[in-house]
Design a protein around this motif. Structure first.
Motif, PDB file in Angstrom:
ATOM      1  N   UNK A   3       7.488  -1.352 -16.338  1.00 26.05           N
ATOM      2  CA  UNK A   3       6.669  -1.445 -15.132  1.00 26.05           C
ATOM      3  C   UNK A   3       7.550  -1.200 -13.932  1.00 26.05           C
ATOM      4  N   UNK A   4       6.957  -0.644 -12.897  1.00 24.97           N
ATOM      5  CA  UNK A   4       7.703  -0.298 -11.710  1.00 24.97           C
ATOM      6  C   UNK A   4       6.858  -0.639 -10.483  1.00 24.97           C
ATOM      7  N   UNK A   5       7.478  -1.190  -9.466  1.00 27.71           N
ATOM      8  CA  UNK A   5       6.779  -1.510  -8.230  1.00 27.71           C
ATOM      9  C   UNK A   5       6.746  -0.261  -7.361  1.00 27.71           C
ATOM     10  N   UNK A   6       5.557   0.103  -6.880  1.00 29.91           N
ATOM     11  CA  UNK A   6       5.394   1.285  -6.039  1.00 29.91           C
ATOM     12  C   UNK A   6       4.499   0.960  -4.846  1.00 29.91           C
ATOM     13  N   UNK A   7       4.565   1.797  -3.837  1.00 26.87           N
ATOM     14  CA  UNK A   7       3.676   1.711  -2.692  1.00 26.87           C
ATOM     15  C   UNK A   7       2.730   2.897  -2.758  1.00 26.87           C
ATOM     16  N   UNK A   8       1.456   2.637  -2.568  1.00 26.31           N
ATOM     17  CA  UNK A   8       0.461   3.703  -2.596  1.00 26.31           C
ATOM     18  C   UNK A   8      -0.094   3.853  -1.188  1.00 26.31           C
ATOM     19  N   UNK A   9       0.055   5.045  -0.626  1.00 26.43           N
ATOM     20  CA  UNK A   9      -0.432   5.309   0.727  1.00 26.43           C
ATOM     21  C   UNK A   9      -1.628   6.241   0.666  1.00 26.43           C
ATOM     22  N   UNK A  10      -2.462   6.165   1.686  1.00 24.75           N
ATOM     23  CA  UNK A  10      -3.562   7.110   1.823  1.00 24.75           C
ATOM     24  C   UNK A  10      -4.805   6.773   1.027  1.00 24.75           C
ATOM     25  N   UNK A  11      -4.957   5.534   0.585  1.00 20.30           N
ATOM     26  CA  UNK A  11      -6.159   5.127  -0.140  1.00 20.30           C
ATOM     27  C   UNK A  11      -7.239   4.831   0.884  1.00 20.30           C
ATOM     28  N   UNK A  12      -8.400   5.499   0.752  1.00 22.78           N
ATOM     29  CA  UNK A  12      -9.446   5.256   1.741  1.00 22.78           C
ATOM     30  C   UNK A  12     -10.066   3.870   1.557  1.00 22.78           C
ATOM     31  N   UNK A  13     -10.704   3.390   2.615  1.00 24.66           N
ATOM     32  CA  UNK A  13     -11.233   2.020   2.624  1.00 24.66           C
ATOM     33  C   UNK A  13     -12.232   1.768   1.503  1.00 24.66           C
ATOM     34  N   UNK A  14     -13.117   2.725   1.274  1.00 22.73           N
ATOM     35  CA  UNK A  14     -14.125   2.535   0.225  1.00 22.73           C
ATOM     36  C   UNK A  14     -13.488   2.400  -1.158  1.00 22.73           C
ATOM     37  N   UNK A  15     -12.525   3.260  -1.438  1.00 19.78           N
ATOM     38  CA  UNK A  15     -11.844   3.192  -2.734  1.00 19.78           C
ATOM     39  C   UNK A  15     -11.086   1.878  -2.877  1.00 19.78           C
ATOM     40  N   UNK A  16     -10.464   1.419  -1.796  1.00 18.52           N
ATOM     41  CA  UNK A  16      -9.727   0.159  -1.841  1.00 18.52           C
ATOM     42  C   UNK A  16     -10.672  -1.004  -2.124  1.00 18.52           C
ATOM     43  N   UNK A  17     -11.852  -0.994  -1.491  1.00 19.41           N
ATOM     44  CA  UNK A  17     -12.841  -2.046  -1.738  1.00 19.41           C
ATOM     45  C   UNK A  17     -13.319  -2.026  -3.186  1.00 19.41           C
ATOM     46  N   UNK A  18     -13.528  -0.821  -3.723  1.00 22.21           N
ATOM     47  CA  UNK A  18     -13.933  -0.714  -5.131  1.00 22.21           C
ATOM     48  C   UNK A  18     -12.853  -1.267  -6.046  1.00 22.21           C
ATOM     49  N   UNK A  19     -11.594  -0.958  -5.731  1.00 24.01           N
ATOM     50  CA  UNK A  19     -10.481  -1.456  -6.534  1.00 24.01           C
ATOM     51  C   UNK A  19     -10.418  -2.976  -6.489  1.00 24.01           C
ATOM     52  N   UNK A  20     -10.622  -3.551  -5.311  1.00 23.05           N
ATOM     53  CA  UNK A  20     -10.614  -5.016  -5.194  1.00 23.05           C
ATOM     54  C   UNK A  20     -11.746  -5.635  -6.008  1.00 23.05           C
ATOM     55  N   UNK A  21     -12.917  -4.999  -6.007  1.00 26.07           N
ATOM     56  CA  UNK A  21     -14.041  -5.506  -6.796  1.00 26.07           C
ATOM     57  C   UNK A  21     -13.749  -5.406  -8.288  1.00 26.07           C
ATOM     58  N   UNK A  22     -13.178  -4.277  -8.713  1.00 27.83           N
ATOM     59  CA  UNK A  22     -12.805  -4.128 -10.124  1.00 27.83           C
ATOM     60  C   UNK A  22     -11.828  -5.212 -10.550  1.00 27.83           C
TER      61      UNK A  22
END
Length: 50
Positions: A3-22
């Motif tokens: 496993x590796x720690x990474x930073x993900x940039x450029x995720x739109x708000x809607x996709x981020x909300x979906x990810x949080x719900x998942x």
């Protein structure tokens, strides 16, 4: 599995909300969900390119 720690940039708000719900629904870490998404994306479009 390594496993590796990474930073993900450029995720739109809607996709981020979906990810949080998942994450809440499945009770899984974001990294595990993203790993599955990346593998599915690869298999759908790039696996034949190898």
């Amino acid at each position: 599995m390594e496993r590796k720690k990474v930073t993900v940039k450029g995720v739109d708000k809607d996709a981020w909300e979906m990810l949080k719900q998942l994450r809440e629904i499945e009770q899984r870490f974001v990294g595990a969900i993203l790993s599955d998404c990346i593998r599915d994306y690869w298999e759908d479009g790039f696996a034949d390119c190898e």
